[in-house]
Structures are given as C-alpha cells and as structure tokens.
Enzyme design. Sequence first.
Site, PDB file in Angstrom:
ATOM      1  N   PRO A 211       0.795  -1.226   0.000  1.00 27.30           N
ATOM      2  CA  PRO A 211       0.000   0.000   0.000  1.00 27.30           C
ATOM      3  C   PRO A 211       0.828   1.277   0.000  1.00 27.30           C
ATOM      4  O   PRO A 211       1.327   1.720   1.030  1.00 27.30           O
ATOM      5  CB  PRO A 211      -0.838  -0.106   1.276  1.00 27.30           C
ATOM      6  CG  PRO A 211      -0.770  -1.536   1.665  1.00 27.30           C
ATOM      7  CD  PRO A 211       0.572  -1.982   1.223  1.00 27.30           C
ATOM      8  N   GLU A 212       0.962   1.866  -1.180  1.00 27.84           N
ATOM      9  CA  GLU A 212       1.546   3.193  -1.307  1.00 27.84           C
ATOM     10  C   GLU A 212       0.398   4.087  -1.778  1.00 27.84           C
ATOM     11  O   GLU A 212      -0.749   3.640  -1.813  1.00 27.84           O
ATOM     12  CB  GLU A 212       2.710   3.164  -2.310  1.00 27.84           C
ATOM     13  CG  GLU A 212       3.841   2.240  -1.828  1.00 27.84           C
ATOM     14  CD  GLU A 212       5.023   2.172  -2.778  1.00 27.84           C
ATOM     15  OE1 GLU A 212       5.222   3.129  -3.548  1.00 27.84           O
ATOM     16  OE2 GLU A 212       5.740   1.172  -2.751  1.00 27.84           O
TER      17      GLU A 212
ATOM     18  N   LYS B  91       0.314   7.914   2.457  1.00 31.28           N
ATOM     19  CA  LYS B  91      -0.097   6.523   2.654  1.00 31.28           C
ATOM     20  C   LYS B  91      -1.099   6.373   3.788  1.00 31.28           C
ATOM     21  O   LYS B  91      -1.442   5.247   4.157  1.00 31.28           O
ATOM     22  CB  LYS B  91       1.142   5.668   2.956  1.00 31.28           C
ATOM     23  CG  LYS B  91       2.210   5.708   1.875  1.00 31.28           C
ATOM     24  CD  LYS B  91       3.478   5.010   2.341  1.00 31.28           C
ATOM     25  CE  LYS B  91       4.603   5.201   1.341  1.00 31.28           C
ATOM     26  NZ  LYS B  91       5.885   4.675   1.857  1.00 31.28           N
TER      27      LYS B  91
ATOM     28  N   ARG C  47      16.603  -1.456   1.413  1.00 33.32           N
ATOM     29  CA  ARG C  47      15.698  -2.064   0.448  1.00 33.32           C
ATOM     30  C   ARG C  47      16.289  -2.063  -0.951  1.00 33.32           C
ATOM     31  O   ARG C  47      17.285  -1.407  -1.230  1.00 33.32           O
ATOM     32  CB  ARG C  47      14.319  -1.426   0.483  1.00 33.32           C
ATOM     33  CG  ARG C  47      14.335   0.056   0.614  1.00 33.32           C
ATOM     34  CD  ARG C  47      12.975   0.605   0.999  1.00 33.32           C
ATOM     35  NE  ARG C  47      12.052  -0.397   1.490  1.00 33.32           N
ATOM     36  CZ  ARG C  47      11.863  -0.677   2.781  1.00 33.32           C
ATOM     37  NH1 ARG C  47      12.525  -0.011   3.676  1.00 33.32           N
ATOM     38  NH2 ARG C  47      11.011  -1.578   3.144  1.00 33.32           N
TER      39      ARG C  47
END
Length: 268
Positions: free
Chosen positions: A2-3, A59, A256
């Site tokens: 979820p962005e 977000k 990341r």
Amino acid sequence: MPELPDVEIFRRLVSEHCRGRVIDQATVNDPGIIEGISPDHLERQLRGRRIQSAERHGKHLFIVVESARALVMHFGTNGSLQLVPAAGTVPEFTRAELTFSGGDGLAYVNPRRLGRISLCDSVTSFVARSGLGPDALDAGFKVAVFTSILGLRKRAIKAVLMDQKLMAGIGNIYSDEVLFQARIYPGTAAASLARETAAALFRTMRETLEEAIRCGAGAEQAAGRLPADFLLPHRHPGGTCPRCHTLLATVKGGGRTGYYCPRCQPAS
DNA sequence: TTAAGTGTTGCTCT
DNA sequence: AAGAGCAACACTTA
C-alpha cells in the site's frame, strides 16, 4: 504494497460504500495494532457515529466520523481494507472491523501487523504532528516546491522521493516506477538534476501515480491492467525492461532493493 | 530451510 | 545536521 495509489483505492472504497453509514460496532481484534488509545476507548468513540467522508494524505487513510474526529489508518507493508457482506465471514488476519447498522462491515486486514490505527482530531493536525510532507498528488503541491526540495538534497533521488517528511505517498515500488518512467537512474543525486529535468520528473510522478490509480493500483489482479510499459510487474529478480528487454539491475539503499533498467536509466 | 520483502521508527555512526 | 545503515516489528512466499 500500500503506497499512495493503493491507499487511494481504499479511500474510494470507503467513500463509495461507507459514507453516510452509521457505525453499529467497532471491534478491535488485535490491540497491538491500535496506537495512542485503548481498544475500549476507540470502540466507544466510534459506536453510533456516522461516517462523513474518507480522506487521504500520502499513505494514510482518514475515515472522518460525525464527531469531526477521524480514524487514521496506515497499512504498513501489506495491509488492506475489505468490505464484508452482512452474512459474510471476516477475512483472515482481520485486525479491526467496523460493523454498520445494516449488518455489513469494513475489515482492516493486516497479516504482518506492521500497520497502525489511531484516532486524530483532524487530518491537518495529524499531518502537522507527524511531520509529513505534502501529499505527492495534492493539487496544492506545485512544481516549484518539488524542485526546491530536490535542489537542497544531495541524497539519491530515489531516497528523496521515498522520504515521507519531504513528500508523502511514495514507497519503494512507486519510486522505482516513477524513476523508470522518467528514465532517471535511482542513485542520481537529487540536487544534480537540472531544473527542467526535475520539473519533468514532477509531471511524470503525478501522471504515473494517476495512471496507477486509474488501473486499480495495488492488488495483484490489477497488474494485468497496468499499461504495458509499467515496470511494476517486472521488478523481480530476473525481470526484464518492458521497453528494451534488458535484464533489470538492482541498487541497494536504505535497507531495500530498487530495480531499474541500466539501459533506459543509465547512471550519468 | 533460509532469506527477502512491502513501511516506519529509532538508534548509531560519519 | 544531513544522511547512511541497521535492527525490529510478523508473516508469506520463493
């Protein structure tokens, strides 16, 4: 997952199906997901109240109730919102649920429990208190603000796009997507981008996010509906560029992995 | 079986 | 002081 585009889809879901509904019952299944308020207190604050609107900043999703307070939801890495029919059973990993007077409900689902639910007085006060930057898609977020943010940063452009305190809504996936669409190498120092390049990036950022929303964003089934030139379905080990079929490369940063096309987005 | 991975926070180090 | 790097959170998937 979820962005910004995904949360916008959730916002529309709530706006279309829950606006005007009276919350018959608020149930907290996992107290660990609630922040700054006891589950008991939260349930009492919501019971009997009507949902006025659904708003979004970056977000974060805000479900505004008629007391003028709002339920704030963050979905962490893989949370989602699902409608539950009156006779239906709640999905697995439902951490909290709103049940409406008709018997149907809204489930906050979050397998990894990395998301948070809290209560706030208003969207603006929450955004100010959290120190969030402007929403990446907000009409008031102008290109001049964007370029000035970039102009001050020596960090990699990817890190700047993902920094919620500078601008809100973009995470690992969409920073890759936006930079791919703009053909910019993710490790490029933000301040080194020419003013026109930065302005073009701003436009590409908005168009890419809007296009993702238009396609239904997030959900796996939406991947098939994304434009053919989107990086998203290809950003995995062994994936190739949807434009030139070059093997995608990765760049590590902030713990990341970023994916990019070494041919379309060469490091300058 | 091990490891990577979506996001945030908070901590250390430069 | 900006910014990089890491661990922690919990769980699924490759």
